[in-house]
Structures are given as C-alpha cells and as structure tokens.
Design a protein around this motif. Structure first.
Motif, mmCIF file in Angstrom:
data_model
loop_
_atom_site.group_PDB
_atom_site.id
_atom_site.type_symbol
_atom_site.label_atom_id
_atom_site.label_comp_id
_atom_site.label_asym_id
_atom_site.label_seq_id
_atom_site.Cartn_x
_atom_site.Cartn_y
_atom_site.Cartn_z
ATOM 1 N N GLY A 116 0.677 -0.936 0.109
ATOM 2 C CA GLY A 116 -0.277 -0.068 -0.225
ATOM 3 C C GLY A 116 0.695 1.372 0.166
ATOM 4 O O GLY A 116 0.540 2.134 -0.748
ATOM 5 N N PHE A 117 2.012 1.063 0.631
ATOM 6 C CA PHE A 117 2.455 2.524 0.683
ATOM 7 C C PHE A 117 3.706 2.474 -0.689
ATOM 8 O O PHE A 117 3.558 3.439 -1.040
ATOM 9 C CB PHE A 117 3.925 2.752 1.281
ATOM 10 N N LYS A 118 3.583 1.872 -1.182
ATOM 11 C CA LYS A 118 4.342 1.807 -2.572
ATOM 12 C C LYS A 118 3.471 2.780 -3.803
ATOM 13 O O LYS A 118 3.682 3.036 -4.294
ATOM 14 C CB LYS A 118 4.860 -0.167 -2.555
ATOM 15 N N LEU A 121 3.285 6.043 -3.225
ATOM 16 C CA LEU A 121 4.361 6.431 -3.495
ATOM 17 C C LEU A 121 4.391 6.492 -5.048
ATOM 18 O O LEU A 121 4.514 8.545 -5.276
ATOM 19 C CB LEU A 121 5.749 5.529 -3.046
ATOM 20 N N ILE A 122 4.402 6.061 -5.161
ATOM 21 C CA ILE A 122 3.478 6.268 -6.898
ATOM 22 C C ILE A 122 2.417 7.511 -6.926
ATOM 23 O O ILE A 122 2.599 8.547 -7.899
ATOM 24 C CB ILE A 122 3.247 5.232 -7.607
ATOM 25 N N LEU A 123 1.908 7.598 -6.060
ATOM 26 C CA LEU A 123 0.706 8.769 -6.149
ATOM 27 C C LEU A 123 1.446 9.624 -5.743
ATOM 28 O O LEU A 123 0.774 10.489 -6.611
ATOM 29 C CB LEU A 123 -0.519 8.197 -5.642
ATOM 30 N N ASN A 129 4.181 15.785 -10.168
ATOM 31 C CA ASN A 129 4.520 16.092 -11.326
ATOM 32 C C ASN A 129 3.393 17.183 -11.519
ATOM 33 O O ASN A 129 3.440 17.715 -12.812
ATOM 34 C CB ASN A 129 4.693 14.978 -12.536
ATOM 35 N N GLU A 130 2.157 16.993 -11.049
ATOM 36 C CA GLU A 130 1.069 17.707 -12.188
ATOM 37 C C GLU A 130 0.888 19.243 -10.163
ATOM 38 O O GLU A 130 0.142 19.806 -10.524
ATOM 39 C CB GLU A 130 0.072 17.254 -11.145
ATOM 40 N N SER A 131 1.905 19.478 -9.500
ATOM 41 C CA SER A 131 2.503 20.131 -8.514
ATOM 42 C C SER A 131 0.910 20.452 -7.733
ATOM 43 O O SER A 131 0.719 21.577 -7.342
ATOM 44 C CB SER A 131 1.982 21.486 -9.031
ATOM 45 N N GLU A 158 13.135 12.138 -5.370
ATOM 46 C CA GLU A 158 13.763 11.509 -4.808
ATOM 47 C C GLU A 158 12.304 10.713 -3.808
ATOM 48 O O GLU A 158 12.960 9.371 -2.915
ATOM 49 C CB GLU A 158 13.445 12.891 -3.665
ATOM 50 N N VAL A 159 11.207 11.065 -4.392
ATOM 51 C CA VAL A 159 9.826 9.928 -4.145
ATOM 52 C C VAL A 159 10.134 8.261 -5.410
ATOM 53 O O VAL A 159 10.357 7.420 -4.203
ATOM 54 C CB VAL A 159 8.947 10.638 -4.447
#
Length: 238
Positions: A116-118, A121-123, A129-131, A158-159
């Motif tokens: 779930g944490f991985k 991180l993608i989210l 990226n969308e600020s 970093e993410v």
C-alpha cells in the motif's frame, strides 16, 4: 537535516539556553513548550523532531537572533523548501512505521501495508508532477507563503528513489506473498464450510491465525490452570 540537529542540540543541551527558549515560547503563547531531541536509534523520533522543528521555526530564528547567532540558513528558501519536503515525506514513513509495529499483525497484513505504501509513493510522485501538494502540507504552506517555484523534479526524483529502495529491500518477501495468500485461502475453505456458515468474521480470523502459525498450545498447562481456577471457585462458594 544536520543543521536542524545542530541548532536544536545547541538549545536543548544547555540548561540555561533551554530555559530561556522555553520562556520565550511561553511568552509568545506557542503551541509547543520545547524542542525535541533526535535519537538516531529510533526512526519515529526523526519524524517528530522535524515536525516540531518546522512548527517552531519562527521562534527558533527569533531566539538565535536574540543571542547573536548566525541563522542565515534558516532564511534560505532552498533550505527551507527542502526541510518542508523532508518533514512531509518522513511523516508518511512514520505512518507506515506505526502500521508495521505491534505483536498481533500477520505477515499478510504487513505485506499489505508495504504494498500500500509503494502504491502511495507512486501517487505522491504523480501529484508532485502535477504540482498538487495536498499530501505535502508543510511544502504547500511554504509555497503559499513564499510564492516561489517548487523544485518538483528534484522531489519527484527523491520519491522515485524511495520507491526503488522499498522495491529492492522487499523483493524477496514479495515472493512469499502468493504462498501465504494461497495457504490462508486453503485453510479458510477448510474452516468455513457449509456447516459453519454462521461463523463470525472475528472467529474466522482467530481460526486462520492458528491455522497458518506454528503455535502449539501447552495443553497440560491449560488444564492445570483450569483445575486451579475451578478449585478456587469451589472454595469461594462454600
């Protein structure tokens, strides 16, 4: 982060400086009454330290200024922006850390938290990226106050590094996930038959825990405990 540790320790490690700083916080009706010392052996302390340091930053600058110390780094926008990002990402890590703690968690639950944490991180990377800074409250607050450009590319990188680190560290455990899921499902099919259709979810979970673990009850001890309990109740009724 080393700069923040050094400043906090210069205040906390000296009794006079600490008393003066606490007095200043009281006079300013601050939300907190003291700084937190960071402990290297405890990850959670790092997140709490950064959160407290971030909240007390205006008071820390005022205190350093009053005693004639150099505080230029605390007014540097790049450093402050990095501090805000580090505070936010560490808070997300602390949330996962708390989920992984405790003696009653199963391996399936732990794997679920990690996966779930991985996904989280993608989210987070996608939002950066969308600020979109909704999941980075300190960074968002800094951006709204300073009206400066957020280093999106750096923080996305970093993410992504953090995601790859999790992927590398838990790649061996992931291989076990299908096995544990299949084992648990097989036991569940055996436990919850058509003759036990009224089995509650809590009872089913307890049965599954026993089925997939290597725990072997000490029946002799349990019998002795029951006998002692029965004898005590019998004497009390006489």
């Amino acid at each position: 982060m080393d700069i923040a540790f050094k400043i906090a320790n210069s205040i906390r490690s000296r009794s006079l400086q600490r008393r003066l700083f606490k007095l200043q916080l009281e006079e300013n009706d601050s939300q907190y009454c003291d700084l937190i010392l960071h402990t290297d052996v405890r990850w959670l302390s790092r997140g709490k330290f950064l959160e407290r340091f971030q909240c007390l930053l205006p008071e820390i600058i005022e205190f350093l200024k009053s005693r004639g110390d150099n505080y230029d780094c605390l007014t540097n926008n790049t450093w402050l922006q990095n501090l805000a990002f580090l505070t936010d990402i560490t808070a997300h890590l602390n949330t996962l850390n708390v989920q992984l703690q405790g003696k009653d968690g199963t391996i399936i639950e732990l794997l679920s938290s990690i996966n779930g944490f991985k996904s989280k991180l993608i989210l987070l990377k996608s939002q950066l990226n969308e600020s979109n800074l909704n999941n980075f409250p300190n960074l968002k607050d800094f951006f709204e106050k300073q009206k400066c450009t957020v280093a999106v590319e750096i923080y996305c990188s970093e993410v992504e590094k953090l995601y790859n680190d999790f992927k590398r560290r838990f790649k061996d455990i992931k291989k076990l996930e299908p096995y544990f899921c299949e084992t648990a499902f097989s036991h569940m099919k055996i436990i919850k038959t058509e003759f036990r259709s009224t089995l509650s979810d809590d009872h089913l979970e307890q049965c599954l825990r026993l089925a997939v673990s290597n725990y072997s009850p000490d029946y002799d001890q349990l019998v002795n405990d029951m006998q002692c309990h029965t004898s005590t109740m019998a004497r009390s009724t006489k």
